[in-house]
Motif scaffolding. Structure first.
Motif, short mmCIF file in Angstrom:
data_model
loop_
_atom_site.label_atom_id
_atom_site.label_comp_id
_atom_site.label_asym_id
_atom_site.label_seq_id
_atom_site.Cartn_x
_atom_site.Cartn_y
_atom_site.Cartn_z
N TRP A 13 0.73 -1.11 0.09
CA TRP A 13 0.07 -0.12 -0.16
C TRP A 13 0.85 1.44 -0.06
O TRP A 13 0.34 2.47 -0.13
CB TRP A 13 -0.70 -0.08 1.11
CG TRP A 13 -1.86 -1.05 0.92
CD1 TRP A 13 -2.06 -2.23 1.57
CD2 TRP A 13 -3.20 -1.07 0.16
NE1 TRP A 13 -3.11 -2.95 1.41
CE2 TRP A 13 -3.95 -2.32 0.43
CE3 TRP A 13 -3.71 0.08 -0.74
CZ2 TRP A 13 -5.15 -2.42 -0.55
CZ3 TRP A 13 -4.84 -0.06 -1.46
CH2 TRP A 13 -5.72 -1.46 -1.45
N TRP A 26 -4.31 4.30 -6.16
CA TRP A 26 -5.40 4.63 -5.45
C TRP A 26 -5.31 6.17 -5.23
O TRP A 26 -6.58 6.74 -4.95
CB TRP A 26 -5.11 3.93 -4.08
CG TRP A 26 -6.06 2.65 -3.88
CD1 TRP A 26 -5.50 1.51 -4.64
CD2 TRP A 26 -7.45 2.13 -3.59
NE1 TRP A 26 -6.42 0.12 -4.29
CE2 TRP A 26 -7.81 0.88 -3.77
CE3 TRP A 26 -8.30 2.98 -2.83
CZ2 TRP A 26 -8.77 0.24 -3.56
CZ3 TRP A 26 -9.49 2.23 -2.60
CH2 TRP A 26 -9.49 0.91 -2.98
N ASP A 52 -14.16 6.98 -5.23
CA ASP A 52 -15.10 7.38 -4.21
C ASP A 52 -16.35 7.58 -4.72
O ASP A 52 -17.48 7.39 -4.15
CB ASP A 52 -14.84 8.80 -3.52
CG ASP A 52 -13.59 8.67 -2.45
OD1 ASP A 52 -13.22 7.54 -2.27
OD2 ASP A 52 -12.88 9.33 -2.20
N VAL A 89 -7.02 6.02 10.26
CA VAL A 89 -5.90 5.22 10.48
C VAL A 89 -5.61 4.50 9.37
O VAL A 89 -6.28 3.62 9.01
CB VAL A 89 -5.96 4.46 11.62
CG1 VAL A 89 -4.61 3.67 11.99
CG2 VAL A 89 -6.47 4.82 13.03
N ASP A 90 -4.29 4.62 8.69
CA ASP A 90 -4.13 3.70 7.47
C ASP A 90 -2.46 3.41 7.27
O ASP A 90 -1.71 4.45 7.80
CB ASP A 90 -4.65 4.59 6.00
CG ASP A 90 -4.56 3.65 5.09
OD1 ASP A 90 -5.81 3.24 4.52
OD2 ASP A 90 -3.54 3.20 4.58
N VAL A 91 -2.15 2.23 6.82
CA VAL A 91 -0.77 2.44 6.57
C VAL A 91 -0.09 2.85 5.43
O VAL A 91 1.21 2.97 5.45
CB VAL A 91 -0.23 0.66 6.52
CG1 VAL A 91 -0.58 0.03 8.05
CG2 VAL A 91 -1.10 0.16 5.46
N SER A 92 -0.88 3.47 4.64
CA SER A 92 -0.43 3.82 3.30
C SER A 92 -0.21 5.67 3.69
O SER A 92 -0.96 6.19 3.63
CB SER A 92 -1.39 3.66 2.41
OG SER A 92 -1.17 4.44 0.99
N ALA A 108 -0.48 4.43 10.55
CA ALA A 108 -0.26 3.56 11.37
C ALA A 108 -0.88 2.19 11.26
O ALA A 108 -1.78 2.22 10.24
CB ALA A 108 -0.86 3.87 12.86
N ASP A 109 -0.49 1.09 11.66
CA ASP A 109 -0.93 -0.20 11.31
C ASP A 109 -1.89 -0.63 12.57
O ASP A 109 -1.88 -0.55 13.77
CB ASP A 109 0.09 -1.26 11.66
CG ASP A 109 0.01 -2.63 11.27
OD1 ASP A 109 -1.42 -2.99 11.31
OD2 ASP A 109 0.61 -3.66 11.24
N GLY A 125 -11.71 -1.58 4.54
CA GLY A 125 -10.19 -1.41 5.09
C GLY A 125 -9.67 -2.37 6.03
O GLY A 125 -8.52 -2.28 6.64
N PHE A 166 -7.07 -6.61 5.45
CA PHE A 166 -5.63 -6.90 4.86
C PHE A 166 -4.48 -7.28 6.12
O PHE A 166 -3.36 -7.15 5.97
CB PHE A 166 -5.17 -5.75 4.29
CG PHE A 166 -6.05 -5.32 3.21
CD1 PHE A 166 -6.03 -5.77 1.97
CD2 PHE A 166 -7.29 -4.45 3.29
CE1 PHE A 166 -6.63 -5.64 0.77
CE2 PHE A 166 -8.04 -4.02 2.34
CZ PHE A 166 -7.79 -4.65 1.13
N PHE A 167 -5.22 -7.78 7.32
CA PHE A 167 -4.45 -8.11 8.43
C PHE A 167 -3.92 -9.90 8.23
O PHE A 167 -4.66 -10.56 7.94
CB PHE A 167 -5.11 -8.00 9.67
CG PHE A 167 -5.84 -6.53 9.88
CD1 PHE A 167 -5.12 -5.76 10.01
CD2 PHE A 167 -7.19 -6.65 10.20
CE1 PHE A 167 -5.62 -4.29 10.19
CE2 PHE A 167 -7.91 -5.45 10.44
CZ PHE A 167 -6.96 -4.30 10.38
#
Ligand SMILES: C[S@@+](CC[C@H](N)C(=O)[O-])C[C@H]1O[C@@H](n2cnc3c(N)ncnc32)[C@H](O)[C@@H]1O
Length: 277
Positions: free
Chosen positions: A10, A18, A26, A74-77, A100-101, A119, A122-123
């Motif tokens: 990501w 994305w 969207d 919150v997003d890892v990307s 953040a993860d 979202g 993906f874990f």
């Protein structure tokens, strides 16, 4: 088990795609904003966490619909969070975006509501991740998210893949059950088990069925989008296939399916999942 490979994914070319396609994505996924926030609007003063917030559409819509709430996306990307921050510049207050993860990160104070639009699939260790998310929520706090049902029920993703299958080097094998990815939560029993094993209660998994209008006003424009996003794009990337070699068959297929207005609408199937901490 950590989420390193998804974090790399990501933050690499997929994250950039994305970012490029965020506005079009969207519009296509707008029905899910309504489905997620319709019945969970927080009361004034409440706090919300949006998991895997991407470019922030769900967070921004919720902040715009509810009065005096605080929303943390919150997003890892990193590239998607950067776009979310830019998009939120015009919003007065109460919204922040964090790289953040979500499997390990926790807010300073527990929140009232956790939401997500596609979202949470993906874990690497979904039970550990959802246990961490539960620990981030107040007692009786709520969870509400959308996730895809299996690929076979989602014509918007399956149709382009099938049309181009003969041009791929090898047909993409379905990932083993539970492998992180867009369709990892397709099985409702699996979703139930993950949430129960991570301590969530009063779980409901409700089907959502509808047509999604692919981005673009013509089959050509929709084909260009489907060559960027979804399982076909992923398979081409993995197999080093030039999208130009596939474009013709996708345009032809989508022309066949386009409505009188030239737009392509294809079936989509998701779960709307609710639970209580
Ligand atoms: C399919 S996209 C959905 C993005 C956004 N919710 C939307 O609807 O436009 C999935 C998102 O989950 C994020 N993601 C994946 N693993 C994550 C993790 N462990 N913690 C937080 N975000 C994660 C990705 O970076 C990506 O932005």
């Amino acid at each position: 088990m950590d989420n390193t490979s998804q974090i790399e994914y990501w933050n690499g070319p997929a994250g950039q795609k994305w970012v490029r396609d965020a506005d079009r994505m969207d519009v296509m996924l707008a029905p899910f904003v309504d489905a997620i926030i319709a019945s969970v609007l927080p009361s004034p003063g409440q706090s919300v966490m949006d998991i895997g917030c991407g470019a922030g559409a769900l967070s921004l819509n919720l902040a715009g619909s509810a009065v005096n709430v605080s929303v943390t996306g919150v997003d890892v990307s990193a590239p998607l969070v950067e776009l979310a921050k830019q998009r939120s510049a015009a919003v007065s207050a109460g919204i922040e975006f964090i790289v953040a993860d979500a499997a390990v990160w926790r807010p300073k104070e527990p929140v009232d509501l956790v939401i997500s639009r596609f979202g949470v699939m993906f874990f690497a260790d979904p039970v550990a991740a959802f246990a961490n998310i539960r620990a981030s929520v107040k007692p009786k706090g709520r969870l509400r998210f959308a996730c895809w049902r299996p690929l076979q029920e989602n014509a918007w993703a399956l149709t382009p893949l099938q049309a181009a299958m003969h041009l791929l080097t090898t047909p993409p094998a379905p990932p083993p059950p539970g492998t992180p990815g867009p369709f990892a939560f397709g099985d409702a029993d699996y979703v139930n088990r993950v949430l129960m094993d991570s301590g969530w209660r009063n779980i409901t998994v409700t089907p959502w069925d509808g047509d999604l209008a692919l981005p673009g006003t013509t089959a050509e424009e929709s084909a260009a989008f489907m060559l960027e996003m979804g399982p076909l794009s992923r398979a081409m990337g993995e197999q080093g296939i030039d999208p130009e070699t596939v474009k013709g068959v996708i345009v032809a297929k989508l022309q066949e399916l386009a409505g009188e207005d030239g737009r392509v609408r294809l079936k989509a199937a998701a779960w709307i999942v609710e639970a209580e901490a």
